[in-house]
Enzyme design. Structure first.
Site, mmCIF file in Angstrom:
data_model
loop_
_atom_site.group_PDB
_atom_site.id
_atom_site.type_symbol
_atom_site.label_atom_id
_atom_site.label_comp_id
_atom_site.label_asym_id
_atom_site.label_seq_id
_atom_site.Cartn_x
_atom_site.Cartn_y
_atom_site.Cartn_z
ATOM 1 N N ASN A 9 0.873 -1.111 0.008
ATOM 2 C CA ASN A 9 -0.055 0.076 -0.014
ATOM 3 C C ASN A 9 0.923 1.398 0.055
ATOM 4 O O ASN A 9 1.407 1.524 1.196
ATOM 5 C CB ASN A 9 -0.876 -0.007 1.146
ATOM 6 C CG ASN A 9 -1.736 1.187 1.552
ATOM 7 O OD1 ASN A 9 -1.921 2.052 0.600
ATOM 8 N ND2 ASN A 9 -2.362 1.435 2.456
ATOM 9 N N LYS A 11 0.045 4.217 -0.195
ATOM 10 C CA LYS A 11 -0.694 5.431 0.426
ATOM 11 C C LYS A 11 -0.517 6.634 -0.417
ATOM 12 O O LYS A 11 -0.410 6.352 -2.004
ATOM 13 C CB LYS A 11 -0.084 5.602 1.972
ATOM 14 C CG LYS A 11 -0.292 4.523 2.611
ATOM 15 C CD LYS A 11 -0.220 4.608 4.252
ATOM 16 C CE LYS A 11 -0.158 3.150 4.823
ATOM 17 N NZ LYS A 11 -0.255 3.077 6.356
ATOM 18 N N HIS A 94 -9.709 1.150 5.080
ATOM 19 C CA HIS A 94 -8.313 1.722 5.764
ATOM 20 C C HIS A 94 -8.494 2.513 7.270
ATOM 21 O O HIS A 94 -9.508 3.559 6.868
ATOM 22 C CB HIS A 94 -7.532 2.304 4.903
ATOM 23 C CG HIS A 94 -6.221 1.818 5.499
ATOM 24 N ND1 HIS A 94 -5.631 3.071 6.275
ATOM 25 C CD2 HIS A 94 -5.197 1.214 5.120
ATOM 26 C CE1 HIS A 94 -4.476 2.588 6.657
ATOM 27 N NE2 HIS A 94 -4.052 1.423 5.743
ATOM 28 N N GLU A 96 -6.609 4.917 8.108
ATOM 29 C CA GLU A 96 -6.602 6.267 7.790
ATOM 30 C C GLU A 96 -7.774 6.977 7.292
ATOM 31 O O GLU A 96 -8.178 8.002 7.483
ATOM 32 C CB GLU A 96 -5.471 6.364 6.851
ATOM 33 C CG GLU A 96 -4.188 6.092 7.677
ATOM 34 C CD GLU A 96 -2.986 5.449 6.914
ATOM 35 O OE1 GLU A 96 -2.903 5.431 5.563
ATOM 36 O OE2 GLU A 96 -2.042 4.786 7.584
ATOM 37 N N GLU A 166 -5.467 -4.931 10.530
ATOM 38 C CA GLU A 166 -4.478 -3.819 10.471
ATOM 39 C C GLU A 166 -4.996 -3.193 11.940
ATOM 40 O O GLU A 166 -5.564 -2.226 11.951
ATOM 41 C CB GLU A 166 -4.711 -2.770 9.476
ATOM 42 C CG GLU A 166 -4.261 -3.433 8.130
ATOM 43 C CD GLU A 166 -3.803 -2.439 7.167
ATOM 44 O OE1 GLU A 166 -2.539 -2.677 6.722
ATOM 45 O OE2 GLU A 166 -4.419 -1.277 7.095
ATOM 46 N N GLY A 172 2.635 2.225 10.756
ATOM 47 C CA GLY A 172 3.461 3.425 10.742
ATOM 48 C C GLY A 172 4.160 3.720 12.055
ATOM 49 O O GLY A 172 4.915 4.725 11.948
ATOM 50 N N SER A 212 3.424 -2.106 10.184
ATOM 51 C CA SER A 212 4.616 -2.229 10.361
ATOM 52 C C SER A 212 5.446 -3.567 9.965
ATOM 53 O O SER A 212 6.166 -4.206 10.558
ATOM 54 C CB SER A 212 5.061 -1.878 11.678
ATOM 55 O OG SER A 212 4.790 -0.589 12.033
HETATM 56 P P1 13P Z 1 2.806 0.484 7.443
HETATM 57 O O1 13P Z 1 3.225 -0.726 6.864
HETATM 58 O O2 13P Z 1 3.594 1.697 7.132
HETATM 59 O O3 13P Z 1 2.790 0.498 9.158
HETATM 60 O O4 13P Z 1 1.367 0.443 6.775
HETATM 61 C C1 13P Z 1 0.395 -0.519 7.127
HETATM 62 C C2 13P Z 1 -0.693 -0.198 6.350
HETATM 63 O O5 13P Z 1 -1.462 0.604 6.848
HETATM 64 C C3 13P Z 1 -1.271 -0.887 5.248
HETATM 65 O O6 13P Z 1 -2.272 -0.592 4.851
#
Ligand code: 13P
Length: 249
Positions: A9, A11, A94, A96, A166, A172, A212
Site C-alpha cells: 500500500n 498510500k 483503511h 486512515e 490492521e 506506521g 509495520s
Molecule cells: P505500515 O506498514 O507503514 O505500518 O502501514 C501499514 C498499512 O497501513 C497498510 O495498509
C-alpha cells in the site's frame, strides 16, 4: 490451501516518474517469486501507469478508495466503475480513511457493495486502536467492524473479499503486532465468518495482516496458520524491501 496474498500500500506517495523507476527495479527483484498473489495499491493518478507496467507479469493493481455512489455531483470522488477501468482490487475501510475522512462501518459497507457490484475485488481493512486494545475490546471491535462491513453480502460475494487485520497502533509506528497477537485475531475473525456465512467461506477467505511489516519480521508473521499474507505500507515504498517480503519463506 489459501494462496498467499501480499499487497503493497503506497498510500499518498510517488509521482509518475518515481513510480516508473520503482517498477523497473521491482520487476527484477520479484523474479522467481511463486505461489503468491502480488498486488500494488497505488494512488488514482498512477493506476493507468501501473496497469501498463504490470502487463503480463501476473501482478494485480489496486485503488486505495472509491466512493459508493455510481455517478453524480460528488466533486473529487471516483466511482467503482471508474476505478475498475484500471484496477483489479480496491482497499476499503483503511483506518486512515476511517480516522481522517470519518468513514463509518456503514459507509465501508456501502463501498464494499459498490466495488463488488462493478467486479472489483476488495481488500477490506479493520482493526482496533491502542485505546481499544488497552480496554480489552480488541475482539469486540474487530467483530463489529467485520459484521457491519460485510452486512448483506452473499456467500458468493465473499469470493471477492480479502480481509486485512490492521491494528491501528501498529500502522506506521514500527510497533508491529507479534505473530501471536495477530494470529489470535485472525483465528477469531475466521470463526466469526462461520455463523455469518458458512464453514467453507471461513476456510477459504484470506485474512492478511498489516502494520509495520518489513523484510525482517514478515517471515515469522507469515508462518502463522491463519495469516495468509500481509499488507506493508512504508516498506512497500522500497521495491527491494517489498520483494523481500514477497519472497519470505
Ligand atoms: P505500515 O506498514 O507503514 O505500518 O502501514 C501499514 C498499512 O497501513 C497498510 O495498509
Amino acid at each position: 490451501m489459501r494462496k498467499r496474498f501480499i499487497a503493497g500500500n503506497w498510500k499518498m506517495h510517488k509521482t509518475k516518474e518515481e513510480s516508473l523507476a520503482y517498477m523497473q527495479e521491482f520487476r527484477q527483484y520479484i523474479q522467481g517469486a511463486k505461489d503468491v498473489d502480488i498486488v500494488l495499491a497505488v494512488p488514482f493518478t498512477l493506476l493507468e501507469t501501473i496497469k501498463k507496467e504490470i502487463e503480463n507479469t501476473g501482478i494485480g493493481v489496486a485503488a486505495q478508495n472509491i466512493f459508493y455512489e455510481e455517478q453524480g455531483a460528488f466533486t473529487g470522488e471516483v466511482s467503482a466503475a471508474m476505478a475498475k477501468d484500471f484496477a483489479d482490487y480496491v482497499i476499503i475501510g483503511h483506518s486512515e480513511r476511517r480516522k481522517y475522512f470519518n468513514e463509518t462501518n456503514e459507509i465501508v459497507n456501502k463501498k464494499i457493495k459498490a466495488a463488488i457490484g462493478k467486479g472489483l475485488k476488495v481488500i477490506f481493512c479493520l482493526g482496533e486502536t491502542q485505546d481499544e486494545r488497552n480496554q480489552g475490546k480488541t475482539k469486540q471491535v474487530a467483530e463489529t467492524q467485520l459484521r457491519e462491513g460485510l452486512a448483506g453480502l452473499t456467500i458468493d460475494n465473499m469470493k471477492s473479499i480479502i480481509i486485512a487485520y490492521e491494528p491501528v497502533w501498529a500502522i506506521g509506528t514500527g510497533n508491529t503486532a507479534t505473530p501471536e497477537q495477530a494470529e489470535e485475531v485472525h483465528a477469531f475473525l475466521r470463526e466469526i465468518l462461520k455463523p455469518v456465512f458458512n464453514d467453507q467461506v471461513a476456510q477459504e477467505t484470506r485474512i492478511i495482516y498489516g502494520g509495520s511489516v518489513n523484510p525482517e519480521n514478515a517471515s515469522a508473521i507469515l508462518q502463522k496458520e491463519n495469516i495468509d499474507g500481509c499488507l506493508p505500507g512504508g516498506a512497500s515504498l522500497d521495491p527491494q524491501k517489498l520483494a523481500n517480503i514477497i519472497k519470505s519463506q
